[in-house]
Motif scaffolding. Structure first.
Motif, mmCIF file in Angstrom:
data_model
loop_
_atom_site.group_PDB
_atom_site.id
_atom_site.type_symbol
_atom_site.label_atom_id
_atom_site.label_comp_id
_atom_site.label_asym_id
_atom_site.label_seq_id
_atom_site.Cartn_x
_atom_site.Cartn_y
_atom_site.Cartn_z
ATOM 1 N N GLN A 12 -3.978 -3.893 -11.190
ATOM 2 C CA GLN A 12 -2.567 -3.815 -11.557
ATOM 3 C C GLN A 12 -1.711 -4.275 -10.383
ATOM 4 N N PRO A 13 -0.657 -5.009 -10.645
ATOM 5 C CA PRO A 13 0.245 -5.400 -9.553
ATOM 6 C C PRO A 13 0.980 -4.161 -9.041
ATOM 7 N N PRO A 14 1.431 -4.172 -7.784
ATOM 8 C CA PRO A 14 2.185 -3.025 -7.262
ATOM 9 C C PRO A 14 3.527 -2.889 -7.977
ATOM 10 N N ASP A 15 4.062 -1.682 -7.959
ATOM 11 C CA ASP A 15 5.366 -1.427 -8.564
ATOM 12 C C ASP A 15 6.501 -1.945 -7.686
ATOM 13 N N ILE A 65 -2.097 0.172 12.750
ATOM 14 C CA ILE A 65 -1.434 -0.947 13.417
ATOM 15 C C ILE A 65 -2.103 -2.246 12.995
ATOM 16 N N THR A 66 -1.290 -3.184 12.511
ATOM 17 C CA THR A 66 -1.828 -4.469 12.072
ATOM 18 C C THR A 66 -0.766 -5.557 12.209
ATOM 19 N N GLY A 67 -1.233 -6.782 12.239
ATOM 20 C CA GLY A 67 -0.321 -7.912 12.336
ATOM 21 C C GLY A 67 -0.408 -8.847 11.155
ATOM 22 N N ASP A 68 -1.306 -8.537 10.201
ATOM 23 C CA ASP A 68 -1.418 -9.392 9.017
ATOM 24 C C ASP A 68 -2.033 -8.611 7.867
ATOM 25 N N GLY A 69 -2.039 -9.226 6.705
ATOM 26 C CA GLY A 69 -2.621 -8.589 5.525
ATOM 27 C C GLY A 69 -1.614 -7.759 4.771
ATOM 28 N N THR A 70 -2.135 -6.769 4.047
ATOM 29 C CA THR A 70 -1.287 -5.892 3.244
ATOM 30 C C THR A 70 -1.730 -4.447 3.414
ATOM 31 N N TYR A 71 -0.834 -3.544 3.058
ATOM 32 C CA TYR A 71 -1.131 -2.111 2.995
ATOM 33 C C TYR A 71 -0.502 -1.600 1.712
ATOM 34 N N THR A 72 -1.281 -0.881 0.913
ATOM 35 C CA THR A 72 -0.798 -0.353 -0.360
ATOM 36 C C THR A 72 -0.966 1.155 -0.383
ATOM 37 N N HIS A 73 0.059 1.835 -0.885
ATOM 38 C CA HIS A 73 -0.005 3.295 -1.024
ATOM 39 C C HIS A 73 0.469 3.679 -2.418
ATOM 40 N N THR A 74 -0.253 4.610 -3.041
ATOM 41 C CA THR A 74 0.109 5.147 -4.350
ATOM 42 C C THR A 74 0.757 6.509 -4.145
ATOM 43 N N VAL A 134 12.188 1.924 -5.206
ATOM 44 C CA VAL A 134 12.111 3.031 -6.158
ATOM 45 C C VAL A 134 10.905 2.757 -7.052
ATOM 46 N N VAL A 135 10.016 3.766 -7.163
ATOM 47 C CA VAL A 135 8.824 3.634 -7.998
ATOM 48 C C VAL A 135 8.641 4.913 -8.804
ATOM 49 N N PRO A 136 7.889 4.833 -9.911
ATOM 50 C CA PRO A 136 7.608 6.052 -10.680
ATOM 51 C C PRO A 136 6.506 6.867 -10.008
ATOM 52 N N VAL A 137 6.393 8.139 -10.382
ATOM 53 C CA VAL A 137 5.262 8.943 -9.924
ATOM 54 C C VAL A 137 3.986 8.230 -10.367
ATOM 55 N N GLY A 138 3.051 8.077 -9.455
ATOM 56 C CA GLY A 138 1.827 7.324 -9.731
ATOM 57 C C GLY A 138 1.962 5.846 -9.420
ATOM 58 N N GLY A 139 3.158 5.441 -8.981
ATOM 59 C CA GLY A 139 3.414 4.035 -8.662
ATOM 60 C C GLY A 139 2.912 3.664 -7.277
ATOM 61 N N THR A 140 2.761 2.365 -7.067
ATOM 62 C CA THR A 140 2.284 1.871 -5.779
ATOM 63 C C THR A 140 3.322 0.971 -5.121
ATOM 64 N N VAL A 141 3.293 1.012 -3.799
ATOM 65 C CA VAL A 141 4.112 0.115 -2.987
ATOM 66 C C VAL A 141 3.152 -0.677 -2.115
ATOM 67 N N GLU A 142 3.394 -1.975 -2.019
ATOM 68 C CA GLU A 142 2.587 -2.837 -1.159
ATOM 69 C C GLU A 142 3.483 -3.396 -0.061
#
Length: 97
Positions: free
Chosen positions: A15-18, A64-73, A34-42
């Motif tokens: 699923q794409p991030p919210d 700590i990073t300089g590239d890529g992505t980080y996603t949290h639900t 702004v995301v719903p409960v259970g939503g993700t941010v990338e």
């Protein structure tokens, strides 16, 4: 396994991030999401290798990073303030409804 997705039924695509927050020019864009409960941010680290660290103490931590992505639900409603610990003037919020 999803590697055989064309031959195997029931293998859902990711699923794409919210919300997506770009990190470039030493800033978060947008700063707030702004995301719903259970939503993700990338968070997408696209700042030419400049190191960043997205964190909301006790809630999430990109490392700590300089590239890529980080996603949290986000499993709970609330307002989460986050910063880059390396560049403390970089701040933002995620509101979960």
């Amino acid at each position: 396994m999803c590697a055989l997705a064309t031959a195997t039924a029931g293998c859902a695509a990711a699923q794409p991030p919210d919300a997506v927050i770009e990190i470039s020019n030493v800033q978060f864009t947008p700063m707030d999401a702004v995301v719903p409960v259970g939503g993700t941010v990338e968070w997408r680290f696209d700042d030419g290798g400049v190191l960043h660290h997205v964190e909301s103490p006790g809630a999430f931590d990109s490392g700590i990073t300089g590239d890529g992505t980080y996603t949290h639900t986000f499993d709970r409603a609330g307002t989460y303030t986050y910063t880059c610990s390396i560049h403390p003037y970089m701040t933002g919020t995620v509101t979960v409804r």
